[in-house]
Write a protein that holds these residues in place. Structure first.
Motif, PDB file in Angstrom:
ATOM      1  N   GLU A   1       0.829  -1.206   0.000  1.00  0.00           N
ATOM      2  CA  GLU A   1       0.000   0.000   0.000  1.00  0.00           C
ATOM      3  C   GLU A   1       0.867   1.261   0.000  1.00  0.00           C
ATOM      4  O   GLU A   1       0.632   2.200  -0.777  1.00  0.00           O
ATOM      5  CB  GLU A   1      -0.918  -0.019   1.228  1.00  0.00           C
ATOM      6  CG  GLU A   1      -1.854   1.158   1.335  1.00  0.00           C
ATOM      7  CD  GLU A   1      -2.720   1.099   2.586  1.00  0.00           C
ATOM      8  OE1 GLU A   1      -3.704   1.853   2.666  1.00  0.00           O
ATOM      9  OE2 GLU A   1      -2.396   0.295   3.504  1.00  0.00           O
ATOM     10  N   VAL A   2       1.877   1.289   0.872  1.00  0.00           N
ATOM     11  CA  VAL A   2       2.767   2.449   0.948  1.00  0.00           C
ATOM     12  C   VAL A   2       3.568   2.587  -0.347  1.00  0.00           C
ATOM     13  O   VAL A   2       3.747   3.693  -0.866  1.00  0.00           O
ATOM     14  CB  VAL A   2       3.696   2.338   2.167  1.00  0.00           C
ATOM     15  CG1 VAL A   2       4.746   3.447   2.151  1.00  0.00           C
ATOM     16  CG2 VAL A   2       2.888   2.394   3.465  1.00  0.00           C
ATOM     17  N   ALA A   3       4.033   1.469  -0.883  1.00  0.00           N
ATOM     18  CA  ALA A   3       4.822   1.511  -2.124  1.00  0.00           C
ATOM     19  C   ALA A   3       3.998   2.081  -3.272  1.00  0.00           C
ATOM     20  O   ALA A   3       4.511   2.864  -4.090  1.00  0.00           O
ATOM     21  CB  ALA A   3       5.328   0.112  -2.466  1.00  0.00           C
ATOM     22  N   ALA A   4       2.713   1.719  -3.337  1.00  0.00           N
ATOM     23  CA  ALA A   4       1.856   2.231  -4.406  1.00  0.00           C
ATOM     24  C   ALA A   4       1.637   3.731  -4.263  1.00  0.00           C
ATOM     25  O   ALA A   4       1.696   4.484  -5.249  1.00  0.00           O
ATOM     26  CB  ALA A   4       0.516   1.495  -4.389  1.00  0.00           C
TER      27      ALA A   4
ATOM     28  N   LEU B   1       3.599   5.849  -2.699  1.00  0.00           N
ATOM     29  CA  LEU B   1       4.877   6.513  -2.932  1.00  0.00           C
ATOM     30  C   LEU B   1       5.177   6.605  -4.428  1.00  0.00           C
ATOM     31  O   LEU B   1       5.616   7.653  -4.927  1.00  0.00           O
ATOM     32  CB  LEU B   1       5.978   5.740  -2.206  1.00  0.00           C
ATOM     33  CG  LEU B   1       7.378   6.336  -2.222  1.00  0.00           C
ATOM     34  CD1 LEU B   1       7.392   7.713  -1.569  1.00  0.00           C
ATOM     35  CD2 LEU B   1       8.351   5.391  -1.495  1.00  0.00           C
ATOM     36  N   ASP B   2       4.912   5.538  -5.150  1.00  0.00           N
ATOM     37  CA  ASP B   2       5.157   5.542  -6.587  1.00  0.00           C
ATOM     38  C   ASP B   2       4.283   6.586  -7.285  1.00  0.00           C
ATOM     39  O   ASP B   2       4.749   7.311  -8.178  1.00  0.00           O
ATOM     40  CB  ASP B   2       4.883   4.151  -7.170  1.00  0.00           C
ATOM     41  CG  ASP B   2       5.128   4.085  -8.666  1.00  0.00           C
ATOM     42  OD1 ASP B   2       6.289   4.243  -9.081  1.00  0.00           O
ATOM     43  OD2 ASP B   2       4.158   3.897  -9.419  1.00  0.00           O
ATOM     44  N   ALA B   3       3.012   6.670  -6.867  1.00  0.00           N
ATOM     45  CA  ALA B   3       2.096   7.644  -7.482  1.00  0.00           C
ATOM     46  C   ALA B   3       2.579   9.068  -7.236  1.00  0.00           C
ATOM     47  O   ALA B   3       2.526   9.924  -8.144  1.00  0.00           O
ATOM     48  CB  ALA B   3       0.683   7.445  -6.940  1.00  0.00           C
ATOM     49  N   VAL B   4       3.041   9.352  -6.032  1.00  0.00           N
ATOM     50  CA  VAL B   4       3.522  10.702  -5.717  1.00  0.00           C
ATOM     51  C   VAL B   4       4.805  11.007  -6.480  1.00  0.00           C
ATOM     52  O   VAL B   4       4.977  12.119  -7.008  1.00  0.00           O
ATOM     53  CB  VAL B   4       3.724  10.859  -4.196  1.00  0.00           C
ATOM     54  CG1 VAL B   4       4.513  12.124  -3.874  1.00  0.00           C
ATOM     55  CG2 VAL B   4       2.373  10.894  -3.500  1.00  0.00           C
ATOM     56  N   ARG B   5       5.705  10.047  -6.552  1.00  0.00           N
ATOM     57  CA  ARG B   5       6.937  10.274  -7.315  1.00  0.00           C
ATOM     58  C   ARG B   5       6.633  10.547  -8.780  1.00  0.00           C
ATOM     59  O   ARG B   5       7.299  11.383  -9.429  1.00  0.00           O
ATOM     60  CB  ARG B   5       7.860   9.062  -7.162  1.00  0.00           C
ATOM     61  CG  ARG B   5       8.553   8.995  -5.790  1.00  0.00           C
ATOM     62  CD  ARG B   5       9.315   7.702  -5.602  1.00  0.00           C
ATOM     63  NE  ARG B   5      10.179   7.740  -4.416  1.00  0.00           N
ATOM     64  CZ  ARG B   5      10.676   6.668  -3.813  1.00  0.00           C
ATOM     65  NH1 ARG B   5      10.386   5.449  -4.280  1.00  0.00           N
ATOM     66  NH2 ARG B   5      11.448   6.787  -2.754  1.00  0.00           N
ATOM     67  N   ARG B   6       5.623   9.886  -9.314  1.00  0.00           N
ATOM     68  CA  ARG B   6       5.223  10.149 -10.706  1.00  0.00           C
ATOM     69  C   ARG B   6       4.651  11.560 -10.849  1.00  0.00           C
ATOM     70  O   ARG B   6       4.908  12.246 -11.854  1.00  0.00           O
ATOM     71  CB  ARG B   6       4.211   9.104 -11.159  1.00  0.00           C
ATOM     72  CG  ARG B   6       4.804   7.718 -11.384  1.00  0.00           C
ATOM     73  CD  ARG B   6       3.721   6.697 -11.724  1.00  0.00           C
ATOM     74  NE  ARG B   6       4.251   5.368 -11.879  1.00  0.00           N
ATOM     75  CZ  ARG B   6       4.737   4.864 -13.014  1.00  0.00           C
ATOM     76  NH1 ARG B   6       4.758   5.630 -14.107  1.00  0.00           N
ATOM     77  NH2 ARG B   6       5.205   3.638 -13.064  1.00  0.00           N
ATOM     78  N   ARG B   7       3.875  11.985  -9.878  1.00  0.00           N
ATOM     79  CA  ARG B   7       3.332  13.344  -9.923  1.00  0.00           C
ATOM     80  C   ARG B   7       4.444  14.385  -9.866  1.00  0.00           C
ATOM     81  O   ARG B   7       4.408  15.393 -10.581  1.00  0.00           O
ATOM     82  CB  ARG B   7       2.352  13.561  -8.760  1.00  0.00           C
ATOM     83  CG  ARG B   7       1.029  12.833  -8.909  1.00  0.00           C
ATOM     84  CD  ARG B   7       0.181  12.982  -7.658  1.00  0.00           C
ATOM     85  NE  ARG B   7      -0.177  14.391  -7.414  1.00  0.00           N
ATOM     86  CZ  ARG B   7      -0.767  14.805  -6.288  1.00  0.00           C
ATOM     87  NH1 ARG B   7      -1.024  13.933  -5.318  1.00  0.00           N
ATOM     88  NH2 ARG B   7      -1.093  16.072  -6.152  1.00  0.00           N
ATOM     89  N   ILE B   8       5.427  14.150  -9.007  1.00  0.00           N
ATOM     90  CA  ILE B   8       6.556  15.078  -8.912  1.00  0.00           C
ATOM     91  C   ILE B   8       7.302  15.132 -10.244  1.00  0.00           C
ATOM     92  O   ILE B   8       7.642  16.215 -10.745  1.00  0.00           O
ATOM     93  CB  ILE B   8       7.492  14.657  -7.767  1.00  0.00           C
ATOM     94  CG1 ILE B   8       6.811  14.868  -6.412  1.00  0.00           C
ATOM     95  CG2 ILE B   8       8.810  15.432  -7.831  1.00  0.00           C
ATOM     96  CD1 ILE B   8       7.577  14.286  -5.231  1.00  0.00           C
ATOM     97  N   ALA B   9       7.557  13.964 -10.828  1.00  0.00           N
ATOM     98  CA  ALA B   9       8.281  13.922 -12.104  1.00  0.00           C
ATOM     99  C   ALA B   9       7.508  14.638 -13.195  1.00  0.00           C
ATOM    100  O   ALA B   9       8.097  15.374 -14.013  1.00  0.00           O
ATOM    101  CB  ALA B   9       8.548  12.474 -12.497  1.00  0.00           C
TER     102      ALA B   9
ATOM    103  N   LEU C   1       9.040   3.139   4.702  1.00  0.00           N
ATOM    104  CA  LEU C   1       9.443   4.256   3.845  1.00  0.00           C
ATOM    105  C   LEU C   1      10.949   4.248   3.600  1.00  0.00           C
ATOM    106  O   LEU C   1      11.416   4.427   2.468  1.00  0.00           O
ATOM    107  CB  LEU C   1       9.022   5.573   4.478  1.00  0.00           C
ATOM    108  CG  LEU C   1       7.519   5.865   4.506  1.00  0.00           C
ATOM    109  CD1 LEU C   1       7.225   7.038   5.436  1.00  0.00           C
ATOM    110  CD2 LEU C   1       7.000   6.167   3.104  1.00  0.00           C
ATOM    111  N   ALA C   2      11.710   4.055   4.667  1.00  0.00           N
ATOM    112  CA  ALA C   2      13.165   4.027   4.525  1.00  0.00           C
ATOM    113  C   ALA C   2      13.600   2.896   3.598  1.00  0.00           C
ATOM    114  O   ALA C   2      14.498   3.057   2.763  1.00  0.00           O
ATOM    115  CB  ALA C   2      13.822   3.885   5.893  1.00  0.00           C
TER     116      ALA C   2
END
Length: 235
Positions: free
Chosen positions: A8-11, A13-21, A51-52
């Protein structure tokens, strides 16, 4: 560590990293210029460990007692801890004893305590001045120094041993257009850089408005819900 929670956290985190990119691509910026600070308020230390393990290096906390305990429990992870909540002057030294970055400096009264905590730890503390973007007639709003107080507060902060003026932090006012708010913040930042050219950090943008912040120069975004989900209820 629950496999379901990690997924759940990985998903998230991935979505937010994509938004930032995507926001960086839209504004011609390098995604490496933007630091993701995951806000772990009310979430357990086990989530910090997830997260770490997923590559997060910076975490943020709003409440001193929770932040102090979580930072101690997760000391082995080598994370950078950001204190981003409203800060009481009688807690400033204690916060500086574990926080690597204090993002919520909004008055000179906090500086003596922060400096004392930094000296006790023999470790410099990176500081951001939280500036208020609320209109003057808004009444009670979020924390933040009035814009007119910024020059004196910045000079005072910059003069303190082991406190490093890194830049500004702000929150878009409730029910306001975040783009307009962050346009104003960008202008305030340009004025600060005239006298403090090394104060280049700009912490702005949360789960709902990170794109507006990044396109206006944010170097740090503070994201909780979009990565970790809805906050647990306080017991």
């Amino acid at each position: 560590m629950s496999a379901d929670r990690r997924a759940e956290v990985a998903a998230g985190l991935d979505a937010v990293r994509r938004r930032i990119a995507a926001a960086c691509a839209d504004s011609g910026r390098d995604p490496d210029e933007v630091t993701l600070v995951v806000v772990t308020k009310f979430f357990p230390a086990s989530d910090v460990r997830i997260l770490a393990d997923l590559g997060v290096t910076d975490v943020g906390e709003n409440r001193h007692q929770e932040a102090e305990a979580k930072a101690a429990e997760c000391r082995d992870l080598g994370l950078t801890w950001h204190f981003i909540g409203g800060l009481q002057s009688n807690k400033a030294a204690a916060v500086a004893s574990y926080a690597d970055v204090v993002e919520s400096v909004d008055r000179s009264k906090l500086l003596a305590g922060l400096a004392r905590g930094a000296h006790q730890r023999s470790h410099p503390v990176d500081c951001l001045i939280q500036v208020s973007l609320d209109p003057p007639d808004a009444g009670a709003g979020r924390n933040g120094a009035p814009v007119e107080d910024l020059p004196d507060l910045a000079a005072d902060l910059a003069s303190r041993d082991l406190l490093r003026l890194r830049g500004l932090m702000a929150v878009a006012p409730l029910d306001a257009d975040p783009g307009e708010a962050f346009d104003r913040l960008a202008a305030i930042r340009r004025e600060l850089l005239v006298d403090h050219p090394a104060a280049t950090w700009l912490s702005a943008g949360m789960s709902g408005d990170l794109e507006a912040a990044i396109t206006r120069g944010a170097t740090h975004v503070r994201i909780g819900r979009a990565v970790l989900g809805e906050r647990p209820r306080i017991k």
